[in-house]
Motif scaffolding. Structure first.
Motif, PDB file in Angstrom:
ATOM      1  N   ALA A  38     -87.969  46.415 -89.103  1.00 25.56           N
ATOM      2  CA  ALA A  38     -87.701  45.090 -89.656  1.00 25.56           C
ATOM      3  C   ALA A  38     -87.548  44.048 -88.548  1.00 25.56           C
ATOM      4  CB  ALA A  38     -86.447  45.128 -90.532  1.00 25.56           C
ATOM      5  N   ALA A  39     -87.189  44.498 -87.343  1.00 27.29           N
ATOM      6  CA  ALA A  39     -87.052  43.583 -86.200  1.00 27.29           C
ATOM      7  C   ALA A  39     -88.410  43.171 -85.649  1.00 27.29           C
ATOM      8  CB  ALA A  39     -86.213  44.232 -85.106  1.00 27.29           C
ATOM      9  N   GLY A  40     -89.485  43.830 -86.098  1.00 25.21           N
ATOM     10  CA  GLY A  40     -90.824  43.485 -85.651  1.00 25.21           C
ATOM     11  C   GLY A  40     -91.119  44.017 -84.261  1.00 25.21           C
ATOM     12  N   PRO A  41     -92.360  43.837 -83.802  1.00 26.68           N
ATOM     13  CA  PRO A  41     -92.761  44.373 -82.494  1.00 26.68           C
ATOM     14  C   PRO A  41     -91.891  43.887 -81.343  1.00 26.68           C
ATOM     15  CG  PRO A  41     -94.689  43.687 -83.730  1.00 26.68           C
ATOM     16  CD  PRO A  41     -93.482  43.234 -84.513  1.00 26.68           C
ATOM     17  N   VAL A  42     -91.442  42.641 -81.388  1.00 29.29           N
ATOM     18  CA  VAL A  42     -90.616  42.120 -80.289  1.00 29.29           C
ATOM     19  C   VAL A  42     -89.275  42.841 -80.236  1.00 29.29           C
ATOM     20  CG1 VAL A  42     -89.423  40.089 -79.394  1.00 29.29           C
ATOM     21  CG2 VAL A  42     -91.761  39.876 -80.241  1.00 29.29           C
ATOM     22  N   GLY A  43     -88.638  43.005 -81.376  1.00 29.78           N
ATOM     23  CA  GLY A  43     -87.358  43.690 -81.423  1.00 29.78           C
ATOM     24  C   GLY A  43     -87.474  45.149 -81.021  1.00 29.78           C
ATOM     25  N   ALA A  45     -89.840  46.427 -79.135  1.00 33.02           N
ATOM     26  CA  ALA A  45     -90.181  46.449 -77.704  1.00 33.02           C
ATOM     27  C   ALA A  45     -88.932  46.277 -76.849  1.00 33.02           C
ATOM     28  CB  ALA A  45     -91.199  45.358 -77.386  1.00 33.02           C
ATOM     29  N   ARG A  46     -88.046  45.415 -77.271  1.00 28.12           N
ATOM     30  CA  ARG A  46     -86.792  45.206 -76.540  1.00 28.12           C
ATOM     31  C   ARG A  46     -85.993  46.516 -76.486  1.00 28.12           C
ATOM     32  NH1 ARG A  46     -84.771  41.279 -79.464  1.00 28.12           N
ATOM     33  NH2 ARG A  46     -85.864  39.719 -78.234  1.00 28.12           N
ATOM     34  N   LYS A  47     -85.883  47.187 -77.626  1.00 27.89           N
ATOM     35  CA  LYS A  47     -85.134  48.444 -77.688  1.00 27.89           C
ATOM     36  C   LYS A  47     -85.833  49.523 -76.874  1.00 27.89           C
ATOM     37  CE  LYS A  47     -81.782  51.031 -78.980  1.00 27.89           C
ATOM     38  NZ  LYS A  47     -80.497  50.898 -78.302  1.00 27.89           N
ATOM     39  N   PHE A  48     -87.158  49.577 -76.920  1.00 27.39           N
ATOM     40  CA  PHE A  48     -87.919  50.535 -76.118  1.00 27.39           C
ATOM     41  C   PHE A  48     -87.651  50.298 -74.631  1.00 27.39           C
ATOM     42  CE2 PHE A  48     -91.853  51.436 -73.708  1.00 27.39           C
ATOM     43  CZ  PHE A  48     -91.853  52.819 -73.832  1.00 27.39           C
ATOM     44  N   GLY A  49     -87.604  49.041 -74.218  1.00 24.39           N
ATOM     45  CA  GLY A  49     -87.310  48.715 -72.825  1.00 24.39           C
ATOM     46  C   GLY A  49     -85.929  49.191 -72.408  1.00 24.39           C
ATOM     47  N   LEU A  78     -90.967  54.681 -78.580  1.00 22.59           N
ATOM     48  CA  LEU A  78     -92.382  54.387 -78.337  1.00 22.59           C
ATOM     49  C   LEU A  78     -93.186  54.558 -79.626  1.00 22.59           C
ATOM     50  CD1 LEU A  78     -94.739  53.689 -76.461  1.00 22.59           C
ATOM     51  CD2 LEU A  78     -94.848  56.112 -75.842  1.00 22.59           C
ATOM     52  N   LEU A  79     -92.934  55.621 -80.360  1.00 27.41           N
ATOM     53  CA  LEU A  79     -93.645  55.824 -81.615  1.00 27.41           C
ATOM     54  C   LEU A  79     -93.312  54.728 -82.625  1.00 27.41           C
ATOM     55  CD1 LEU A  79     -94.325  58.556 -80.284  1.00 27.41           C
ATOM     56  CD2 LEU A  79     -94.119  59.572 -82.550  1.00 27.41           C
ATOM     57  N   VAL A  80     -92.063  54.304 -82.664  1.00 28.90           N
ATOM     58  CA  VAL A  80     -91.690  53.199 -83.553  1.00 28.90           C
ATOM     59  C   VAL A  80     -92.398  51.912 -83.102  1.00 28.90           C
ATOM     60  CG1 VAL A  80     -89.796  51.770 -84.444  1.00 28.90           C
ATOM     61  CG2 VAL A  80     -89.488  54.251 -84.213  1.00 28.90           C
ATOM     62  N   LEU A  81     -92.528  51.715 -81.801  1.00 30.61           N
ATOM     63  CA  LEU A  81     -93.248  50.549 -81.287  1.00 30.61           C
ATOM     64  C   LEU A  81     -94.714  50.586 -81.720  1.00 30.61           C
ATOM     65  CD1 LEU A  81     -93.217  47.967 -79.566  1.00 30.61           C
ATOM     66  CD2 LEU A  81     -93.624  49.412 -77.565  1.00 30.61           C
ATOM     67  N   LEU A  87    -100.361  50.505 -84.628  1.00 29.61           N
ATOM     68  CA  LEU A  87    -101.107  51.596 -83.992  1.00 29.61           C
ATOM     69  C   LEU A  87    -100.655  52.928 -84.564  1.00 29.61           C
ATOM     70  CD1 LEU A  87    -100.912  50.459 -80.260  1.00 29.61           C
ATOM     71  CD2 LEU A  87    -102.853  50.237 -81.826  1.00 29.61           C
ATOM     72  N   SER A  88    -101.427  53.967 -84.256  1.00 30.48           N
ATOM     73  CA  SER A  88    -101.045  55.315 -84.658  1.00 30.48           C
ATOM     74  C   SER A  88    -101.297  56.249 -83.479  1.00 30.48           C
ATOM     75  CB  SER A  88    -101.870  55.772 -85.861  1.00 30.48           C
ATOM     76  OG  SER A  88    -103.175  56.148 -85.456  1.00 30.48           O
ATOM     77  N   PRO A  89    -100.778  57.458 -83.554  1.00 30.84           N
ATOM     78  CA  PRO A  89    -101.073  58.425 -82.495  1.00 30.84           C
ATOM     79  C   PRO A  89    -102.575  58.644 -82.297  1.00 30.84           C
ATOM     80  CG  PRO A  89     -99.223  59.193 -83.779  1.00 30.84           C
ATOM     81  CD  PRO A  89     -99.788  57.980 -84.494  1.00 30.84           C
ATOM     82  N   ASP A  90    -103.366  58.477 -83.352  1.00 29.13           N
ATOM     83  CA  ASP A  90    -104.819  58.622 -83.216  1.00 29.13           C
ATOM     84  C   ASP A  90    -105.397  57.592 -82.249  1.00 29.13           C
ATOM     85  OD1 ASP A  90    -104.799  60.733 -85.010  1.00 29.13           O
ATOM     86  OD2 ASP A  90    -105.358  59.478 -86.721  1.00 29.13           O
ATOM     87  N   ASN A  91    -104.871  56.365 -82.287  1.00 24.11           N
ATOM     88  CA  ASN A  91    -105.340  55.337 -81.353  1.00 24.11           C
ATOM     89  C   ASN A  91    -105.065  55.747 -79.917  1.00 24.11           C
ATOM     90  OD1 ASN A  91    -103.956  53.335 -83.773  1.00 24.11           O
ATOM     91  ND2 ASN A  91    -106.119  53.117 -83.326  1.00 24.11           N
ATOM     92  N   ILE A  92    -103.874  56.273 -79.675  1.00 24.93           N
ATOM     93  CA  ILE A  92    -103.477  56.645 -78.323  1.00 24.93           C
ATOM     94  C   ILE A  92    -104.253  57.871 -77.876  1.00 24.93           C
ATOM     95  CG2 ILE A  92    -101.525  57.155 -76.809  1.00 24.93           C
ATOM     96  CD1 ILE A  92    -101.535  54.337 -78.444  1.00 24.93           C
ATOM     97  N   ALA A  93    -104.435  58.830 -78.778  1.00 24.06           N
ATOM     98  CA  ALA A  93    -105.204  60.036 -78.447  1.00 24.06           C
ATOM     99  C   ALA A  93    -106.637  59.677 -78.072  1.00 24.06           C
ATOM    100  CB  ALA A  93    -105.181  61.018 -79.619  1.00 24.06           C
TER     101      ALA A  93
END
Length: 113
Positions: A38-43, A45-49, A78-81, A87-93
């Motif tokens: 719900a915090a969106g990609p920015v939120g 990303a902040r937590k991932f950092g 990272l997966l939540v990001l 994105l999905s794991p398929d994109n990263i794979a």
């Protein structure tokens, strides 16, 4: 790393991804994952950092037990990001497969500035 460990990690990450997908539709009041999304990609990303920095600190301190815990946190966030960014794991794979057999130095030199 043995194939057994690689497989176990892959299986664990696949289960984690499925959990994230299920929790995507949950209420942020009842699910930490839903709250992060719900915090969106920015939120996210902040937590991932934050989690990444905590892992770095534990690595520098040499505390392998703490680094193990923080590494699990980093992978989860990272997966939540990825989910927040569409994105999905398929994109990263697919990207990892594209890079197979290419030296890291060569791959970096191919990137556009």
């Amino acid at each position: 790393m043995t194939n057994e460990h690689t497989s176990a990690l892959g299986d664990a990450l696949a289960r984690l991804w499925q959990t994230i997908e299920v929790r995507r539709g949950a209420s942020p009041d009842s699910s930490y994952t839903a709250k992060l999304l719900a915090a969106g990609p920015v939120g996210v990303a902040r937590k991932f950092g934050e989690e990444s920095l905590e892992a770095i600190i534990e690595a520098v301190k040499g505390d392998s037990a703490a680094l193990t815990r923080e590494s699990a946190d980093v992978l989860y966030h990272l997966l939540v990001l990825w989910a927040a960014a569409g994105l999905s794991p398929d994109n990263i794979a697919a990207e990892l497969t594209r890079r197979e057999g290419v030296s890291g130095l060569e791959e970096k030199s191919r990137r556009k500035p």
